[in-house]
Write an enzyme that holds these catalytic residues in place. Sequence first.
Site, short mmCIF file in Angstrom:
data_model
loop_
_atom_site.label_atom_id
_atom_site.label_comp_id
_atom_site.label_asym_id
_atom_site.label_seq_id
_atom_site.Cartn_x
_atom_site.Cartn_y
_atom_site.Cartn_z
N HIS A 101 -4.15 -3.94 5.99
CA HIS A 101 -3.88 -4.05 4.55
C HIS A 101 -5.23 -4.29 3.90
O HIS A 101 -5.64 -5.42 3.64
CB HIS A 101 -2.93 -5.22 4.27
CG HIS A 101 -2.73 -5.48 2.80
ND1 HIS A 101 -2.42 -4.49 1.90
CD2 HIS A 101 -2.84 -6.62 2.08
CE1 HIS A 101 -2.33 -5.01 0.68
NE2 HIS A 101 -2.58 -6.31 0.76
N ASP A 157 0.84 -1.19 0.00
CA ASP A 157 0.00 0.00 0.00
C ASP A 157 0.88 1.25 0.00
O ASP A 157 0.58 2.25 -0.68
CB ASP A 157 -0.90 0.04 1.24
CG ASP A 157 -1.65 -1.25 1.46
OD1 ASP A 157 -2.87 -1.28 1.26
OD2 ASP A 157 -1.01 -2.24 1.87
N ARG A 163 3.32 6.13 -2.53
CA ARG A 163 4.44 6.94 -3.04
C ARG A 163 4.33 7.15 -4.55
O ARG A 163 4.68 8.21 -5.07
CB ARG A 163 5.77 6.29 -2.67
CG ARG A 163 6.08 6.34 -1.18
CD ARG A 163 7.50 5.92 -0.87
NE ARG A 163 7.74 4.53 -1.20
CZ ARG A 163 7.49 3.52 -0.36
NH1 ARG A 163 6.99 3.75 0.84
NH2 ARG A 163 7.74 2.28 -0.72
#
Length: 322
Positions: A180, A153, A158
């Site tokens: 998650h 994730d 990013r």
Amino acid sequence: MTDKIRTRKAVIIGAGRVGSHTALCLMFQHLVNEIVFVDINEEAARAQALDLEDLASGLGDNFVIRVGGYADCADAHFVILTAGRSRRPGETRLQMLDGTLKVLEGVVTPLRESGFHGNLISVSNPCDVVTEYLYRNMGLPRSHVFGTGTLLDSARLRRALSEIIGVNSKQIQAICMGEHGDSSFIPTSHISVQGIPLREYLSLQHESVHDIDFDDVMTRVRESGSAIVNGKGCTEFGIASVVAGIVAAILHNDHVVLPLSVHLDGEYGESGICAGVPCVLSNEGVESVLEIDLSYDERRAMRRSCEIIRDYVEKGMGPEEV
């Protein structure tokens, strides 16, 4: 006497697409020299091993790739659990729990009885619930049982931020925390660009974006996996590279900070569950859990995410005995 660990041996439980691509990444990065597949479908596992042997021959490296059994776990440095079915289109990871628990029932006892005492890396979904199940049933220290958690994730986060602000994703320090899954969240107060706090960085970029809609960013992160599943039936490449990164960090004693799913024992006010939190990873496994300072809204998001994980842990296993 406990068997000595062979530091470059990995046993992968589950020789499907995630397991096979994990093996591929380990080989390309020259991280291990022995990979053993354990799978109930031995014929398919043997075919994967033969295919990877062809790759090893082309690379010219001295790899051993074979099919084995749980006895092979006794001296393995890593056991990587990828067993379980793929997520179906429109399905959440939590909805996979019943099927995954049935798989785990056939895994945990022989794995524990093998004498395995290395690092157990859990990939199977729902990741946090599975990792907690393994921690409770394997009898291994917390440092040696952890899941990939929000590591994938965070990579997706990013990438999304990189596209928005026009900076190489390697320059961005940002993580997701919690489940998650759909209740994960972004601790925005800890995002920086090469050490420069994000808000300050944006103020310095006079012709760039000056504000970010993090609700939209989080939606993009959460829907990334679903888009892949809807398009091709499963995710495989990204998660395999994540596992290889974990193995590399342990083998190289890197002392890196990664958001992994680990059993919480009071950190963030939570106990009895696993959730994605920043951890220091070294040759000792999870050396420490970092309890970073969260804003009021981030603490609420963490508590909500952990409540969802706890609800599914109790549905699948019951409350933790104390």
